[in-house]
Scaffold this motif. Sequence first.
Motif, mmCIF file in Angstrom:
data_model
loop_
_atom_site.group_PDB
_atom_site.id
_atom_site.type_symbol
_atom_site.label_atom_id
_atom_site.label_comp_id
_atom_site.label_asym_id
_atom_site.label_seq_id
_atom_site.Cartn_x
_atom_site.Cartn_y
_atom_site.Cartn_z
ATOM 1 N N GLU A 1 39.086 47.139 88.861
ATOM 2 C CA GLU A 1 40.385 46.575 88.470
ATOM 3 C C GLU A 1 40.192 45.125 88.030
ATOM 4 O O GLU A 1 39.370 44.400 88.614
ATOM 5 C CB GLU A 1 41.361 46.610 89.658
ATOM 6 C CG GLU A 1 41.581 47.972 90.263
ATOM 7 C CD GLU A 1 42.635 48.786 89.540
ATOM 8 O OE1 GLU A 1 43.447 48.191 88.807
ATOM 9 O OE2 GLU A 1 42.632 50.013 89.710
ATOM 10 N N CYS A 2 40.972 44.700 87.047
ATOM 11 C CA CYS A 2 40.841 43.333 86.522
ATOM 12 C C CYS A 2 41.049 42.277 87.601
ATOM 13 O O CYS A 2 40.324 41.281 87.631
ATOM 14 C CB CYS A 2 41.803 43.124 85.361
ATOM 15 S SG CYS A 2 41.349 44.075 83.882
ATOM 16 N N TYR B 1 30.719 54.908 77.600
ATOM 17 C CA TYR B 1 31.986 54.413 77.049
ATOM 18 C C TYR B 1 31.787 53.899 75.627
ATOM 19 O O TYR B 1 30.751 53.321 75.299
ATOM 20 C CB TYR B 1 32.550 53.274 77.913
ATOM 21 C CG TYR B 1 33.226 53.749 79.170
ATOM 22 C CD1 TYR B 1 34.612 53.873 79.229
ATOM 23 C CD2 TYR B 1 32.487 54.080 80.295
ATOM 24 C CE1 TYR B 1 35.241 54.305 80.392
ATOM 25 C CE2 TYR B 1 33.100 54.519 81.456
ATOM 26 C CZ TYR B 1 34.482 54.627 81.491
ATOM 27 O OH TYR B 1 35.095 55.062 82.644
ATOM 28 N N ARG C 1 36.778 53.913 75.965
ATOM 29 C CA ARG C 1 37.049 55.251 76.491
ATOM 30 C C ARG C 1 35.732 55.964 76.768
ATOM 31 O O ARG C 1 34.779 55.818 76.010
ATOM 32 C CB ARG C 1 37.872 56.060 75.502
ATOM 33 C CG ARG C 1 39.237 55.465 75.227
ATOM 34 C CD ARG C 1 40.116 56.402 74.396
ATOM 35 N NE ARG C 1 41.324 55.747 73.931
ATOM 36 C CZ ARG C 1 42.383 55.467 74.684
ATOM 37 N NH1 ARG C 1 42.382 55.782 75.955
ATOM 38 N NH2 ARG C 1 43.441 54.875 74.179
ATOM 39 N N THR D 1 26.730 53.387 79.698
ATOM 40 C CA THR D 1 27.937 53.786 80.424
ATOM 41 C C THR D 1 28.583 55.074 79.930
ATOM 42 O O THR D 1 29.378 55.667 80.665
ATOM 43 C CB THR D 1 29.005 52.673 80.338
ATOM 44 O OG1 THR D 1 29.471 52.569 78.983
ATOM 45 C CG2 THR D 1 28.462 51.341 80.832
ATOM 46 N N THR E 1 39.112 48.928 79.641
ATOM 47 C CA THR E 1 39.863 50.135 79.306
ATOM 48 C C THR E 1 41.279 49.751 78.858
ATOM 49 O O THR E 1 41.734 48.640 79.112
ATOM 50 C CB THR E 1 39.923 51.105 80.502
ATOM 51 O OG1 THR E 1 40.621 50.475 81.567
ATOM 52 C CG2 THR E 1 38.525 51.529 80.948
ATOM 53 N N LYS F 1 40.845 48.442 83.323
ATOM 54 C CA LYS F 1 39.723 48.232 84.234
ATOM 55 C C LYS F 1 38.544 47.719 83.424
ATOM 56 O O LYS F 1 38.435 47.977 82.224
ATOM 57 C CB LYS F 1 39.342 49.537 84.936
ATOM 58 C CG LYS F 1 40.416 50.032 85.874
ATOM 59 C CD LYS F 1 39.987 51.297 86.560
ATOM 60 C CE LYS F 1 41.098 51.748 87.501
ATOM 61 N NZ LYS F 1 40.821 53.053 88.071
ATOM 62 N N GLU G 1 33.849 51.226 87.658
ATOM 63 C CA GLU G 1 35.121 50.784 87.076
ATOM 64 C C GLU G 1 35.788 49.867 88.089
ATOM 65 O O GLU G 1 35.956 50.245 89.249
ATOM 66 C CB GLU G 1 36.042 51.969 86.803
ATOM 67 C CG GLU G 1 35.577 52.891 85.715
ATOM 68 C CD GLU G 1 36.577 54.007 85.448
ATOM 69 O OE1 GLU G 1 37.641 54.067 86.119
ATOM 70 O OE2 GLU G 1 36.297 54.828 84.572
ATOM 71 N N ILE H 1 34.527 47.875 82.846
ATOM 72 C CA ILE H 1 33.413 48.790 83.054
ATOM 73 C C ILE H 1 32.171 47.951 83.350
ATOM 74 O O ILE H 1 31.745 47.136 82.528
ATOM 75 C CB ILE H 1 33.178 49.685 81.823
ATOM 76 C CG1 ILE H 1 34.461 50.423 81.448
ATOM 77 C CG2 ILE H 1 32.027 50.654 82.082
ATOM 78 C CD1 ILE H 1 35.075 51.249 82.566
#
Length: 184
Positions: free
Chosen positions: A153-154, A103, A134, A101, A54, A60, A151, A62
């Motif tokens: 976090e990196c 996205y 997105r 997803t 994202t 983040k 989702e 996916i």
Amino acid sequence: MTKPLSWKTLSETTILKDPWIDLRASTCLLPSGMTITPFYVNHLPDFAVVVAVTPAPAPKVILVRQYRHGAGKVLLELPAGCIEPGEDPEAGAARELLEETGYQAGRLEFLFRIAPNATNCTSYAQCYLARDVRLVSEQHLDETESLEVVEMECDDVKRFLREGGFEQAVHVAALYRAMELGAL
């Protein structure tokens, strides 16, 4: 002088072919003169694997969580799926990301093409980095698919990589390449 390394296929017979497998038995002549029979190879289509990230400021990754019968458990993975016959690999990657997803990629970058099991399988993984993804729709899963979108976090993805939390080898390679490119 270079030593010959390639095998010569003397004959090939289809053992089983359905939508999931195209198993063939070959009789192969080795450079040494030895013959191996049967040598089994599964002829499968290439597939796309997508590292989807994202936009900043808090990007983040996916991911999808789904059951894998070969491993006998639910795994956390990247969105992935077969490239349709005649389909451009990049288009297949974009389609699989959207279907699994919901996205859509702002832009796709080719990472690499890799053989997950070159010993006895013909398929290659076409790996892509999808930036600025997105959420644009609901999932559109095949009737055999049941998966959950996650989702992450990196920093958590990097930690999960270090701790061996991802089990699909191609997915691990794609994530490390995306990390190397500074996408995570």
